[in-house]
Design an enzyme around this catalytic site. Structure first.
Site, PDB file in Angstrom:
ATOM      1  N   HIS A 129       0.548  -1.267  -0.263  1.00 42.13           N
ATOM      2  CA  HIS A 129      -0.103  -0.622   0.000  1.00 42.13           C
ATOM      3  C   HIS A 129       0.903   1.489  -0.183  1.00 42.13           C
ATOM      4  O   HIS A 129       1.958   1.484   0.859  1.00 42.13           O
ATOM      5  CB  HIS A 129      -0.726   0.374   1.304  1.00 42.13           C
ATOM      6  CG  HIS A 129      -1.707  -1.439   1.578  1.00 42.13           C
ATOM      7  ND1 HIS A 129      -2.578  -1.420   2.693  1.00 42.13           N
ATOM      8  CD2 HIS A 129      -2.336  -1.120  -0.513  1.00 42.13           C
ATOM      9  CE1 HIS A 129      -3.074  -3.236   1.775  1.00 42.13           C
ATOM     10  NE2 HIS A 129      -3.569  -2.543   0.439  1.00 42.13           N
ATOM     11  N   HIS A 245       3.216  -3.910   6.091  1.00 42.20           N
ATOM     12  CA  HIS A 245       2.375  -2.974   5.813  1.00 42.20           C
ATOM     13  C   HIS A 245       2.385  -1.842   7.700  1.00 42.20           C
ATOM     14  O   HIS A 245       2.851  -1.774   7.650  1.00 42.20           O
ATOM     15  CB  HIS A 245       0.568  -3.698   6.473  1.00 42.20           C
ATOM     16  CG  HIS A 245       0.489  -4.240   4.994  1.00 42.20           C
ATOM     17  ND1 HIS A 245      -0.420  -3.865   3.752  1.00 42.20           N
ATOM     18  CD2 HIS A 245       0.713  -5.215   4.224  1.00 42.20           C
ATOM     19  CE1 HIS A 245      -0.586  -4.591   2.921  1.00 42.20           C
ATOM     20  NE2 HIS A 245       0.254  -5.987   3.303  1.00 42.20           N
ATOM     21  N   GLU A 338       2.444  -5.755  10.720  1.00 40.11           N
ATOM     22  CA  GLU A 338       2.016  -4.287  10.386  1.00 40.11           C
ATOM     23  C   GLU A 338       3.091  -3.571  11.656  1.00 40.11           C
ATOM     24  O   GLU A 338       2.801  -3.920  12.693  1.00 40.11           O
ATOM     25  CB  GLU A 338      -0.158  -4.331  11.120  1.00 40.11           C
ATOM     26  CG  GLU A 338      -0.434  -4.957  10.368  1.00 40.11           C
ATOM     27  CD  GLU A 338      -1.443  -4.558   9.366  1.00 40.11           C
ATOM     28  OE1 GLU A 338      -1.185  -2.920   9.163  1.00 40.11           O
ATOM     29  OE2 GLU A 338      -1.752  -5.370   8.174  1.00 40.11           O
ATOM     30  N   HIS A 662     -26.626 -44.975  -4.218  1.00 37.65           N
ATOM     31  CA  HIS A 662     -27.716 -45.147  -4.138  1.00 37.65           C
ATOM     32  C   HIS A 662     -28.668 -45.419  -2.653  1.00 37.65           C
ATOM     33  O   HIS A 662     -27.233 -45.770  -2.148  1.00 37.65           O
ATOM     34  CB  HIS A 662     -29.072 -46.140  -4.821  1.00 37.65           C
ATOM     35  CG  HIS A 662     -28.912 -45.476  -5.708  1.00 37.65           C
ATOM     36  ND1 HIS A 662     -29.825 -44.423  -7.124  1.00 37.65           N
ATOM     37  CD2 HIS A 662     -27.843 -45.381  -7.253  1.00 37.65           C
ATOM     38  CE1 HIS A 662     -29.930 -44.453  -8.490  1.00 37.65           C
ATOM     39  NE2 HIS A 662     -28.054 -44.795  -8.327  1.00 37.65           N
ATOM     40  N   GLU A 753     -26.860 -50.015  -2.691  1.00 36.77           N
ATOM     41  CA  GLU A 753     -27.829 -49.664  -1.862  1.00 36.77           C
ATOM     42  C   GLU A 753     -27.293 -48.924  -0.074  1.00 36.77           C
ATOM     43  O   GLU A 753     -26.656 -50.036   0.089  1.00 36.77           O
ATOM     44  CB  GLU A 753     -28.903 -49.727  -1.262  1.00 36.77           C
ATOM     45  CG  GLU A 753     -29.878 -49.645  -3.195  1.00 36.77           C
ATOM     46  CD  GLU A 753     -30.574 -48.547  -3.236  1.00 36.77           C
ATOM     47  OE1 GLU A 753     -30.586 -47.656  -2.834  1.00 36.77           O
ATOM     48  OE2 GLU A 753     -30.700 -48.679  -4.885  1.00 36.77           O
TER      49      GLU A 753
END
Length: 1368
Positions: A129, A245, A338, A662, A753
Site C-alpha cells: 500500500h 504494512h 503491521e 444410491h 444401496e
C-alpha cells in the site's frame, strides 16, 4: 476491532463497515507518554548508530534506486549483492529487488540469477500500500545493516548471508508512494494506498474462496505489479516471506479470509496453523511494542492481540490477499506485519522504528532454517529430482523440491513422518523424524525408479507367457513399515452445492500432485457436474493403468453416497504418501469420483427424509436412472442434460469398473437391471460370475450389509443372501445406468444401496463412513483383478487401438485403448482369450488367473498378408529419413491425437474468442478484411465470385505462405452458410479464423498447424439468403434458398453451366475444381449429427469406411453429437448411432455439394449439423463455439493423417498426374513434384499407382489412427506393349519387317519384268493424269467432310463428360 479494517482491507460484501471515532493513529506515537520518553532517549542514542549514516528521511523513487545500486555495485563485496527489476508498475516505474547472498554468480543474469543449491530463498516485500511507507525505509536499512556486518566479519550477518538467499523488495507500489503524504497516520484511505489504476494490490490475488463469478471477473490487467510478483514467485521457490504494512502493530498469519466472508471473528485455520503462529511469534516477541499485544493506537486503545499475533480472518476478512496466495500456490510461508500505528510516520521516527524492528527482522529471516530440509535424489544416478512432493503426515499441505532436488519444509518442534513422492519413482517415507528447536533436521531421500513393463519387442512377443502375474495393486508395497495412524475425515456434514464446490476446489488446490477437479457437464439448472480425479499423474492416462469411477447422488434425495465420496476424497488425499495401501492404490489406479450426478434434485430434498421422493428426479422431473437407452425397452423420455453429460463422460475415458451409489436399502445390485418380460426375474448377463464376485467384495466388508436383512423395521421380509442381488431379480429397472455402462463401454458397473434412510441426519454420517470405508477401498481394488496387458503390432511394436479381446464362453468382448492397453475383469480359473483387430491375424492364448491380482497377458498380432501381386511389386519403402521438421510435426499430430491432446492445446492457447452476435454481410466483410489487415503474413482474402444479388462470396486462406502453391502441404476447406437460414456455421468459422490468427506465434501447436496446412475458410456461401434470415427462429426456412429461390445444395449438377446459379458456379469453378483439397467440412443446421457422401441414392458407396471415419472424428470430439441423440423438437426419440449417417439416409437428394466435391473435386466432404435450431439467439453462440471448437481443430489434425508420399521414375524424376487408385475405387492424381496425399480410415488399404508409359504398381499399406503413413513409389518403364511382353513384341515386329522387305523386293522384280513387256504404260498414265488429279481432289474433300462430321457427332456430349475428360 479497528475501524481501520474498513479502509485497509476493504468492503468485501457490499456492506458499509462501522466507523469509530475519534479518528485513530493521528500522528501519535505508540505506547503513551512513557514510550514517548523512551523513544526520545533512544533517538539520541541513534545518532551514533552505525547503520544510520545520514539524517533519517524517506527516499524518492530515483533516490531509492540510486541507493540500492550504490549498495549493490560499490559498497557490497564482489558476489554479495545484485540489483534487478521484476517488472514495472502501472506508470512504468521499476519494481527493484536487491538480492543478498554470499557467492552470487558473476555477470548479468535475468531475474537476479539462478538459485543456489542448499540455500533457502527468503523474500521481504514492503510498501504494497503506497501510503504505508515504513517497511520501505526499513528494508533499505536492513540491506545496509547486512552488507556492513558482512564486511566487518560480524558472525550473525556472515552466517545468515552464507546460508540464506535473501531478496528485498522495498516498494511494490511505487506509484502509490509517489502520491502518498508523509505524516498521514489515520485509518482513512489517504492518497497513494492503491496503485495508479485505483486497485488495492492486496485484494488482487487469486483467492481460494472466490466464487466462480469472481474468478471469471478477476484479472491482472489493472495490477501489473501483482502480475510481476506472481511471475517472479513462479520462477523461484521461496520458502519464507514477510509482507510489511502499517496501521497498527501486530503479526497476522493465514488464512486471511474464509468461505463465509464474515467481516471478522472467524478463525480460518490453515493446515500449517502451528507453523504460522510460531513464525508470527518469532517476529512479535522481539518487537518491544508488538509483543505486548496492546498497540494503543489512537482510536483503538482497547484493541488487543494475544502475544502480538492474530489469524487474519479472525481479525477481519481479506479476500484476494497476498499471504494466502503465497501459501496455497507456492512453497512459501508468508506472514503480514503491521509495523506502526501511523501508516506514514514522520522521518524523525525512522531511527526508533529501525530499533523496534531490527531484531525481529533478523530473527524472522533466520526462521527459514527450522523444520526439515534435505535433498531428493535418484537412487540410480544420484541426480537431484526437481518437483518432488514432500508430504508430512497429518498436515494437508505439501511442498516441492527445487532445481537441485533440495527442499525446505518449515515445521515446529515435534515428531513427523515425512514422505517424498516423484512420478515414476517408488515413494520413500522416513518415520519418526525428530524436529528440534533451532536449525532444521536434515532428511535426505533416495528414490528408486519404478520398473514399468515396456511393450515387448516384436520378435520376442511370442515368448510372453500367459501365466505371468502382474503385481497385486493392493499388495505392491511389501516393505515393512511401522504402524501408523490413518487420518480419518473430519468434514462430516451435508454439503449443499456451493459448499461442495468449495470443498472440492480446496482439495484440488491443496493436493495438486494427485488431485484434479473437472466438470463433466451441467445440470438442467446449470450446476456443474463435478468430478475429482485422484491419481499420481492427474490429467494423464498412463498406458496399462486402469481407470475407475464412483458416481453418487443420482437420485437427489439419496445423499449418503454424496457425503461418502467427499469423505473418500479427503481420506485419499490426506493419507497419500503416508499410508501404504492408499499410496499404492492411487499410484496404480486412475480414480474418478463424481459426488453428485443430480445436484438440482439435492437442493430440493430435505434432511430427515427416510423414504420420500422429493428431490429424487432432476429439475425436469425425470428419473435419471430410467433415462438411459435400454436393450429391452424403448425409452421414450428425452435424454436429460445430466444423462447426456455422463454418457459422453463414459465414452471419453477407458473406465474398467464403476459403482453407482444410491440409498433406500442396503445391498449391492448387479446387472442386468431388467429383462424382456418386464417382470422380477433373474436376468443374467454374460459376466454374471464376475459381477457376483465384485459385488461380494463390497458387501462382505460391510458387516450389516453382508447379513442380508437390511431394513427389518421398514421391509421385514426383504432378504439378500450375502448382501447382493441381481437387479432384475429384485425389481425391474428399464433405462438404468449400470446396464448402459456394461453394454456400451468396457465398464462393469454395479449399484450400491447404502442405507435404509435416504437422507439421514448429519450426526449419523460418521457411522456411515465407518461402515463403508473398507468397502469403498476394497471395491476400487477389484479393478486390478482378471487379466490386463497390451495388444501390439508385430511390425513396429506399437499398440493397436480398438483391438477386440474375446473370452471363450463369455459373449462380451472388450476393446483396447489408444496405446493398445486393455483390462478384462474375470474370475479366477483357466480362460481362453483371443485378440483380434482389423487387418491383423488373430491370436489366442490360454491363461490361468489366480486370486492375487491381475494377470499380465500381452498379444502381438501380425498383419495379414500384405504382399503385392506377383510381378507387380513396386519399389516402396517407409520413409526412414524424414527431415527433422517433418518428424517433429508428426510427433505433434500424434500428441494432439492422444487422449487430452486437443484439450491441452485449448488450455495452452494464448487467447480464445467469445462470439456474441450474428454478423450481416457488411459487418462480416469488414471482419474478414480486418483479419487480413491485422495478420497479413498468414492470411489472404479473395472472392470466389458474386451472388445473385451481387454480394461477394469471400474466401480467407490461412497459411504461413498464403496464396502460394505448396503441393506437399495438405489443404483443407471449411465452408458454411450454404443455407442462409442456418448461420451458426458462419459464426463458428469466423471464430475459428480469429482463434487461429490470434494464437499464431503464441501457441506452438497452433503455429505448427498453420505452418504445415493450407486452410481455406468460406464462411458464407449464400450471402443473399443470410440477409433475410431471422434470428431466434429455430424452424423458419426463410433464407434457406438464394435470391432466386434455389436451394443451392441441389444445384451442383453436371448440366449446362448456363442454368446454374451464380453462387454454385463460383463455388464449383473457383473452389472445388481448383483447390487440390484433401478434406472439406461444411457446416449446416437443423439437427445434431455429421453426414458423409453420398446424398444421392446409390447402391454402394466407394470409400465408405473412410468417409464414415472422417465424420466420426468430428462427432467424437463433440461433447454430445457422438451420443446420437439430437433431441430435436418432434424428433425426441431419434437415434443416430455415433452421431454419424450416410447423407442419403438422412436427407436423400440430388445435386449436393458434398457429392460433387467427391465425384469431381476428388475431395471427401462431410456436412456437420451444429444444432436443432437453425437460427438460435446470439446468446447461444459462445456455448456453440465451446462445443464445436475441439471438433473443428480435430479436422485440422485429421487432414494430416492417411497416406502421403511421392511418385518418381527410376531416375528420381517426379511423375505428376499419376493416378493413385484406392481400394480399386476412388482415384486421386499426383500433384506437381509427384506428391500425393489421401485420407484413409485406419487399417489396411490397397493402393494402385498408374501412369502412362510406366508399369502399374500395387501395394497394401497400413494406415494408423494417430500418424500419417509415408510411401515412396518408384515406377519402372512399362515392360509390356499391347499387354504382351516387350521382348516378344520386338521379335515379332522384327520378323514381320524382314518379311515385308523380302516381299517388297520380290514385287519390285516382278514389276520390272512386266514394265519391259508394256513399254507404253507410261504414255497411257500421262494421258489419264487429269483424271487422277480429279480423284485426289475428291478424296481430299471427302476427308475434310468426315472431320467436320466427327465434330458434329460430338455435339451431343454432355458438359459432365467434357468436364470429366478435362480433369482426367
Amino acid at each position: 476491532m479497528s475501524s481501520y479494517l474498513s479502509e485497509r482491507r476493504g468492503d468485501q460484501c457490499g456492506v458499509e463497515l462501522p466507523q469509530r471515532v475519534p479518528q485513530k493513529r493521528a500522528g501519535a506515537m505508540a505506547g503513551g507518554s512513557v514510550v514517548l520518553f523512551g523513544l526520545v532517549l533512544l533517538s539520541l542514542r541513534g545518532l551514533a548508530d552505525n547503520v544510520a549514516e545520514e539524517a533519517p528521511r524517506y527516499l524518492s523513487e530515483a533516490e531509492l534506486e540510486a541507493s540500492l545500486r550504490r549498495l549493490a555495485e560499490e559498497e557490497a563485496p564482489r558476489g554479495l549483492a545484485r540489483l534487478f527489476s521484476i517488472g514495472r508498475s502501472s506508470e512504468g516505474r521499476e519494481l527493484w529487488v536487491l538480492r543478498l547472498s554470499e557467492g552470487l554468480p558473476e555477470g548479468e543474469a535475468e531475474g537476479g540469477g539462478p538459485p543456489m543449491a542448499g540455500r533457502p530463498q527468503v523474500k521481504l516485500v514492503a510498501n504494497m500500500h503506497g501510503d504505508e511507507a515504513l517497511g520501505r525505509a526499513l528494508l533499505l536499512r536492513l540491506a545496509r545493516r547486512l552488507v556492513r556486518g558482512f564486511q566487518e566479519g560480524e558472525p550473525r550477518a556472515t552466517r545468515l548471508l552464507a546460508s540464506t538467499d535473501l531478496f528485498l523488495l522495498p516498494s511494490l507500489n511505487p506509484d502509490g508512494f509517489s502520491r502518498a503524504e508523509p505524516g498521514h497516520c489515520d485509518d482513512q484511505a489517504g492518497p497513494g494506498r492503491d496503485n495508479a489504476r485505483g486497485k488495492d494490490l492486496n485484494r488482487a490475488f487469486p483467492d481460494q474462496f472466490a466464487s466462480q463469478e469472481q474468478e471469471q471477473q478477476q484479472g491482472l490487467d489493472d495490477v501489473p505489479e501483482v502480475r510481476a510478483l506472481i511471475h517472479w514467485m513462479q520462477r523461484n521457490r521461496f520458502v519464507l516471506s514477510g509482507n510489511f504494512h502499517g496501521g497498527t502493530v501486530v503479526a497476522s498469519y493465514p488464512f486471511d479470509d474464509s468461505a463465509l466472508h464474515k467481516i471478522s471473528g472467524v478463525y480460518s485455520k490453515s493446515a500449517d496453523d502451528e507453523v504460522f503462529k510460531y513464525l508470527a511469534k518469532a517476529y512479535a516477541s522481539n518487537h518491544p511494542i508488538m509483543k505486548t499485544g496492546t498497540p494503543n493506537c489512537p482510536g483503538d486503545e482497547e484493541e488487543t492481540f494475544k502475544d502480538g499475533i492474530t489469524n487474519g480472518a479472525q481479525w477481519y476478512d481479506v479476500q484476494g490477499g497476498m499471504q494466502d496466495y503465497n501459501y496455497l500456490w507456492a512453497n512459501c510461508f508468508e506472514v503480514t506485519f503491521e509495523l506502526s500505528c501511523c501508516k506514514y510516520p514522520p522521518a524523525s521516527q525512522l531511527d526508533q522504528e529501525w530499533r523496534n524492528n531490527e531484531e525481529s527482522l533478523l530473527t524472522f529471516i533466520e526462521k527459514v532454517h527450522i523444520g526439515a530440509k534435505g535433498f531428493v535424489r535418484d537412487a540410480v544416478t544420484g541426480a537431484g529430482l526437481e518437483n518432488a512432493t514432500i508430504v508430512v503426515a497429518g498436515i494437508a499441505h505439501n511442498v516441492t523440491s527445487g532445481q537441485f532436488g533440495d527442499y525446505y519444509r518449515l515445521l515446529v518442534p515435534g515428531i513427523y513422518n515425512i514422505t517424498a513422492v516423484v512420478p515414476g519413482y517408488t515413494p520413500v517415507t522416513k518415520w519418526d523424524v525428530e524436529v528440534k528447536e533451532g536449525n532444521a533436521t536434515t532428511v535426505d531421500f533416495s528414490l528408486q525408479p519404478t520398473v514399468v513393463l515396456p511393450p515387448p519387442e516384436p520378435t520376442q512377443a511370442a515368448l510372453v507367457t500367459a501365466t505371468e502375474s502382474a503385481t497385486n495393486a493392493t499388495n505392491a508395497t511389501e516393505l515393512p513399515t511401522p504402524p501408523h495412524q490413518l487420518i480419518q475425515p473430519e468434514d462430516f456434514r451435508h454439503h449443499h452445492f456451493p459448499d461442495m464446490g468449495i470443498f472440492l476446489r480446496k482439495y484440488a488446490t491443496e493436493y495438486p500432485n494427485i488431485a484434479r477437479l473437472y466438470s463433466v457437464g451441467k445440470s438442467v439448472e446449470q450446476r456443474e457436474l463435478y468430478a475429482m480425479e485422484i491419481s499420481d499423474n492427474p490429467g494423464i492416462h498412463e498406458p496399462g493403468e486402469p481407470e475407475f469411477k464412483y458416481v453418487g447422488n443420482m437420485h437427489g434425495n439419496e445423499v449418503v453416497g454424496r457425503e461418502l465420496l467427499l469423505n473418500l476424497i479427503e481420506f485419499l488425499c490426506r493419507n497419500y504418501g503416508t499410508d501404504p495401501e492408499v499410496t499404492d492404490l492411487v499410484q496404480k489406479t486412475r480414480i474418478h469420483i463424481m459426488p453428485s450426478m443430480n445436484p438440482d434434485g439435492y437442493e430440493k430434498a430435505h434432511e430427515g427424509d427416510a423414504s420420500g421422493v422429493v428431490g429424487r428426479n432432476n429439475s425436469n422431473n425425470y428419473d435419471l436412472n430410467r433415462n438411459f437407452p435400454d436393450q429391452f425397452v424403448n425409452i421414450t423420455d428425452p435424454l436429460q442434460p445430466e444423462t447426456i453429460a455422463v454418457m459422453s463422460w463414459l465414452k471419453s475415458y477407458p473406465f474398467v469398473l464403476s459403482a453407482n451409489l444410491h440409498g433406500g436399502s442396503l445391498v449391492v445390485n448387479y446387472p442386468y437391471d431388467d429383462d424382456r418380460q418386464g417382470i422380477a426375474t433373474y436376468s443374467r448377463s454374460p459376466d454374471d460370475a464376475i459381477f457376483q464376485q465384485i459385488a461380494l467384495s463390497y458387501a462382505k466388508e460391510n458387516a450389516q450389509m453382508s447379513q442380508g436383512h437390511p431394513c427389518e423395521e421398514m421391509l421385514p421380509d426383504e432378504y439378500f443372501p450375502h448382501g447382493i442381488t441381481n437387479g432384475a431379480h429384485w425389481y425391474n429397472v428399464p433405462g438404468g445406468m449400470q446396464d448402459w455402462n456394461y453394454l456400451n463401454t468396457n465398464c462393469f458397473e454395479v449399484t450400491i444401496e447404502l442405507g435404509c434412510v435416504k437422507y439421514p441426519r448429519a450426526k449419523d454420517l460418521p457411522r456411515y463412513w465407518e461402515q463403508n470405508r473398507r468397502s469403498l477401498l476394497q471395491f476400487i481394488k477389484q479393478v486390478h483383478t482378471g487379466v490386463q496387458g497390451f495388444v501390439l503390432d508385430a511390425v513396429d511394436g506399437r499398440g493397436i487401438l480398438n483391438a477386440t479381446l474375446s473370452v471363450a464362453g463369455i459373449d462380451h468382448p472388450v476393446v483396447t485403448y489408444k496405446s493398445g492397453d486393455y483390462w478384462r475383469l474375470l474370475t479366477p480359473g483357466t480362460h481362453s482369450i483371443t485378440a483380434s483387430a482389423r487387418g491383423y491375424n488373430s491370436e489366442s492364448k490360454t491363461v490361468i488367473i489366480g486370486d492375487n491380482g491381475a494377470t499380465q497377458l500381452n498379444f502381438t498380432l501380425s498383419p495379414k498378408d500384405a504382399k503385392a501381386e506377383e510381378g507387380k511389386a513396386p519399389d516402396l519403402s517407409v520413409a526412414g529419413a524424414l527431415d527433422d521438421l517433418r518428424k517433429e510435426f508428426e510427433t505433434l499430430v500424434k500428441d494432439l491425437s492422444a487422449e487430452g491432446g486437443l484439450e491441452r492445446l485449448l488450455l495452452s492457447s494464448a487467447a480464445d474468442v467469445q462470439p456474441s452476435r450474428f454478423r450481416l454481410y457488411d459487418d462480416r466483410s469488414m471482419f474478414l478484411r480486418g483479419l487480413n489487415l491485422n495478420y497479413p503474413h498468414i492470411t489472404n482474402l479473395s472472392s470466389l465470385g458474386q451472388s445473385r444479388e451481387y454480394r461477394y462470396i469471400s474466401s480467407l486462406e490461412i497459411s504461413d505462405r498464403p496464396n502460394r502453391s505448396e503441393p506437399e502441404e495438405p489443404k483443407i476447406r471449411f465452408v458454411a452458410g450454404l443455407h442462409g437460414n442456418a448461420p451458426v456455421g458462419t459464426e463458428l468459422l469466423l471464430a475459428l479464423a480469429e482463434f487461429l490468427c490470434m494464437n499464431y506465434k503464441k501457441n506452438a501447436a497452433v503455429t505448427k498447424l498453420i505452418d504445415n496446412t493450407r486452410i481455406v475458410i468460406v464462411p458464407s456461401l449464400n450471402p443473399d439468403g443470410r440477409e433475410v434470415a431471422r434470428e431466434g427462429d429455430c424452424a423458419s426456412k426463410v433464407g434457406l434458398t438464394n435470391a432466386n429461390g434455389k436451394d443451392l445444395d441441389t444445384d451442383f449438377t453436371s448440366n449446362s453451366s448456363a442454368s446454374r446459379e451464380p453462387e454454385t458456379k463460383a463455388i464449383m469453378e473457383n473452389l472445388i475444381l481448383k483447390g487440390d483439397f484433401s478434406l472439406s467440412v461444411a457446416l449446416d443446421g437443423g439437427s445434431l449429427l455429421a453426414t458423409y457422401p453420398y446424398d444421392k441414392p446409390v447402391q454402394t458407396v466407394e470409400y465408405k469406411e473412410t468417409l464414415r471415419h472422417l465424420a466420426s472424428v468430428y462427432a467424437n470430439n463433440h461433447p454430445t453429437m457422438h451420443l446420437g441423440q439430437p433431441g430435436c423438437p418432434n424428433k425426441s426419440d431419434e437415434n443416430i448411432p455415433g452421431g454419424v449417417l450416410l447423407g442419403a439416409e438422412w436427407h436423400s437428394h440430388l445435386g449436393s455439394m458434398k457429392d460433387f466435391s467427391l465425384s469431381y473435386g476428388h475431395c471427401p466432404e462431410i456436412t456437420v449439423y451444429t444444432g436443432c435450431c437453425y437460427f438460435p439467439g446470439a446468446g447461444q453462440l459462445h456455448a456453440l463455439w465451446s462445443e464445436n471448437k475441439k471438433s473443428l481443430l480435430s479436422m485440422l489434425v485429421e487432414v494430416h493423417k492417411g497416406v502421403y508420399g511421392y511418385v518418381q521414375d527410376r531416375h528420381g524424376r517426379p511423375v505428376s498426374k499419376a493416378q493413385i487408385v484406392l481400394n480399386e475405387g476412388v482415384t486421386v492424381l499426383t500433384k506437381e513434384g509427384g506428391y500425393f496425399h489421401v485420407l484413409l480410415a485406419p487399417g489396411y488399404h490397397k493402393i494402385h499407382a498408374v501412369a502412362e508409359g510406366y508399369q502399374q504398381q500395387q501395394v497394401q499399406v497400413l494406415v494408423r489412427p494417430d500418424v500419417p503413413s509415408f510411401l515412396h513409389i518408384q515406377f519402372a518403364v512399362d515392360n509390356k506393349i499391347l499387354g504382351l511382353p516387350r521382348e516378344l513384341v520386338v521379335t515379332v515386329a522384327g520378323a514381320t519387317m524382314t518379311a515385308l522387305v523380302l516381299t517388297a523386293c520380290i514385287i519390285w522384280c516382278v514389276c520390272s519384268i512386266k514394265s519391259n513387256r508394256h513399254k507404253d504404260g507410261f504414255h497411257r498414265l500421262r494421258q489419264h493424269q487429269d483424271d487422277y488429279e480429279d480423284e485426289i481432289r475428291l478424296m481430299s474433300a471427302g476427308s475434310k467432310k468426315s472431320l467436320l462430321s466427327h465434330e458434329f457427332q460430338d455435339e451431343t456430349d454432355t458438359e459432365e463428360e467434357t468436364l470429366y475428360s478435362s480433369k482426367h
